[in-house]
Design a protein around this motif. Sequence first.
Motif, short mmCIF file in Angstrom:
data_model
loop_
_atom_site.label_atom_id
_atom_site.label_comp_id
_atom_site.label_asym_id
_atom_site.label_seq_id
_atom_site.Cartn_x
_atom_site.Cartn_y
_atom_site.Cartn_z
N SER A 27 5.75 -125.21 -64.71
CA SER A 27 6.99 -125.54 -65.20
C SER A 27 7.74 -126.26 -64.83
CB SER A 27 7.97 -124.51 -65.36
OG SER A 27 7.54 -123.69 -63.88
N SER A 28 7.15 -126.90 -63.35
CA SER A 28 8.19 -127.56 -62.73
C SER A 28 7.23 -130.14 -62.73
CB SER A 28 8.36 -128.05 -61.78
OG SER A 28 7.46 -127.52 -60.83
N ALA A 29 7.13 -129.26 -64.30
CA ALA A 29 5.89 -130.69 -63.73
C ALA A 29 6.80 -131.71 -65.10
CB ALA A 29 5.08 -130.68 -65.49
N ASN A 30 6.90 -132.77 -64.26
CA ASN A 30 7.58 -134.04 -64.88
C ASN A 30 7.87 -134.40 -66.35
OD1 ASN A 30 5.76 -136.43 -64.22
ND2 ASN A 30 6.48 -136.39 -62.06
N LEU A 31 7.97 -135.69 -67.16
CA LEU A 31 8.07 -135.97 -67.84
C LEU A 31 7.40 -137.20 -68.21
CD1 LEU A 31 8.74 -136.16 -71.04
CD2 LEU A 31 10.96 -138.19 -70.55
N ASP A 32 6.65 -137.20 -66.99
CA ASP A 32 5.55 -138.42 -67.07
C ASP A 32 3.83 -137.81 -67.16
OD1 ASP A 32 7.54 -141.13 -67.06
OD2 ASP A 32 7.26 -141.13 -64.84
N LEU A 37 -0.80 -135.67 -69.89
CA LEU A 37 -1.76 -134.79 -69.98
C LEU A 37 -1.75 -134.81 -71.60
CD1 LEU A 37 -0.35 -132.28 -67.11
CD2 LEU A 37 -2.93 -133.64 -66.97
N SER A 38 -0.97 -134.56 -72.66
CA SER A 38 -0.55 -134.77 -73.68
C SER A 38 -1.90 -135.49 -74.44
CB SER A 38 0.63 -134.56 -74.55
OG SER A 38 0.67 -136.08 -74.72
N ASN A 39 -1.73 -137.02 -73.88
CA ASN A 39 -2.72 -137.66 -74.04
C ASN A 39 -4.40 -138.02 -74.11
OD1 ASN A 39 -0.89 -138.97 -75.63
ND2 ASN A 39 0.12 -140.50 -73.72
N ILE A 40 -4.45 -136.36 -73.74
CA ILE A 40 -6.28 -136.30 -73.03
C ILE A 40 -6.94 -135.92 -73.92
CG2 ILE A 40 -7.35 -135.29 -71.71
CD1 ILE A 40 -5.62 -134.99 -68.97
N ASN A 41 -7.52 -136.50 -74.93
CA ASN A 41 -8.07 -136.14 -75.92
C ASN A 41 -9.56 -135.95 -75.50
OD1 ASN A 41 -5.88 -137.87 -77.70
ND2 ASN A 41 -6.70 -139.92 -77.25
N GLU A 42 -10.06 -135.75 -74.62
CA GLU A 42 -11.16 -135.69 -74.69
C GLU A 42 -11.76 -133.42 -74.69
OE1 GLU A 42 -10.58 -137.11 -70.08
OE2 GLU A 42 -10.10 -137.33 -72.38
N ASP A 43 -10.36 -133.40 -73.83
CA ASP A 43 -9.78 -131.84 -73.97
C ASP A 43 -8.64 -131.11 -74.60
OD1 ASP A 43 -9.86 -129.11 -72.79
OD2 ASP A 43 -11.47 -129.37 -71.62
N VAL A 50 -0.32 -127.88 -72.62
CA VAL A 50 1.45 -128.98 -72.59
C VAL A 50 1.68 -128.16 -73.41
CG1 VAL A 50 2.28 -131.21 -72.57
CG2 VAL A 50 0.31 -131.40 -71.82
N ALA A 51 1.26 -127.89 -74.76
CA ALA A 51 2.46 -127.22 -75.75
C ALA A 51 3.08 -126.22 -75.63
CB ALA A 51 1.10 -127.45 -77.23
N GLY A 52 2.36 -125.39 -74.67
CA GLY A 52 2.60 -124.21 -74.60
C GLY A 52 3.91 -124.25 -73.48
N ASN A 53 4.28 -125.34 -72.36
CA ASN A 53 4.77 -125.12 -71.09
C ASN A 53 6.06 -125.11 -71.59
OD1 ASN A 53 6.59 -125.75 -69.40
ND2 ASN A 53 4.59 -127.61 -68.48
N PRO A 54 7.16 -124.21 -71.70
CA PRO A 54 8.86 -124.43 -71.99
C PRO A 54 9.38 -125.39 -71.51
CG PRO A 54 7.89 -122.47 -69.74
CD PRO A 54 6.13 -123.67 -70.46
N LYS A 55 9.27 -126.25 -70.53
CA LYS A 55 9.49 -126.91 -69.71
C LYS A 55 9.19 -129.01 -71.20
CE LYS A 55 12.21 -125.53 -67.03
NZ LYS A 55 12.28 -125.73 -66.14
N THR A 56 8.38 -128.27 -71.79
CA THR A 56 7.48 -129.44 -72.59
C THR A 56 8.42 -130.25 -73.83
OG1 THR A 56 5.64 -129.45 -72.17
CG2 THR A 56 5.54 -131.00 -74.14
N PRO A 57 9.32 -131.51 -73.75
CA PRO A 57 10.16 -132.16 -74.51
C PRO A 57 9.80 -131.90 -76.20
CG PRO A 57 9.32 -133.44 -73.69
CD PRO A 57 9.06 -132.70 -73.22
#
Length: 326
Positions: A27-32, A37-43, A50-57
């Motif tokens: 939850s403290s992950a920065n935007l970058d 991580l949202s662009n990692i297509n292989e998994d 990332v989708a479930g992280n409440p801090k994801t904008p």
Amino acid sequence: MDKKTILEKLINSKTYKDIMILLAKDSSANLDNLIRLSNINEDWQIREAVAGNPKTPASILEKLANDEDFFVRAYTATNPNISKDIFEKLSNDEIDEVRVGVAKNPKIPADILEKLADDENNWVRTWIANNPSTPVHLLEKLSQDEDKWVRRSVIENPKIPVQLLDKLSQDKSSWVRFFVAVNPKTSLNILTKLSQDEDKDVRAGVAQNLNTPISILIQLSNDENEWVRENVAGNSNTSVDIIEKLADDIDEEVRIEATQNPNISIEKLKTLSNDENKEIRQAVANNPNTPSKILIRLADDENKMVRVSVAFNKNIPQNILNKLAN
């Protein structure tokens, strides 16, 4: 999750994937980092995290709402940060699990609630019935749903009015009536009626409800079904005389529940500590009010599980605990 915990998990992590998922959930992950991580297509599991992280904008969630993997879209649907447009898009997803995710989201807009209350999938309607944002008029509608899981979720919704509980107390499904019986909002009149229900589980539900008055608990303590009597025995509002009567019940499980009830008298616990049934002696050892004098004697019990229960009782003297440890 603090930084120390994260580092410890990273050190103990077995795979690159584990590390990436842990970072994606942070939850403290920065935007970058979230963007990368949202662009990692292989998994898909990394993107799901990332989708479930409440801090994801919303900007990242908009991309994940279009993910080819429905698990990712389903997790995106539950995120409180999704925009109205994403809500609309995912509420029309052809995959049921994605619409379920929307139905679970407490920030769901009113018009989406209305639409999904008519969804063809029963689990979507179930989660709409369960959602704390669902208005009373939709709860009333869903209380008439053909699916009993939907009607049960209506009962568990914190917004349910007493009148609706009264109505559902007459439901054709005994399973639904059981959930009315255990609900803390259920009125005295309905508890009284359900205490005479033909189904034993419904009566057992009344017996475990903490708002059930002593007069009904007395009545149910004489019920022909042992499950009903067991629930009376475990109710913290059951009077001492009823508990002690049930401690001598013909059914072992009823006796155990009564013996473990904190309302039972010390004198009765003393008597039961000499019971020939090891399960009853163990129940005495489990009771939080059993005095140290009785526990000291039970510490020498021939049965190992009785001695183990003594060791876990908060009233056991330290010297006896040391003895049991050796």
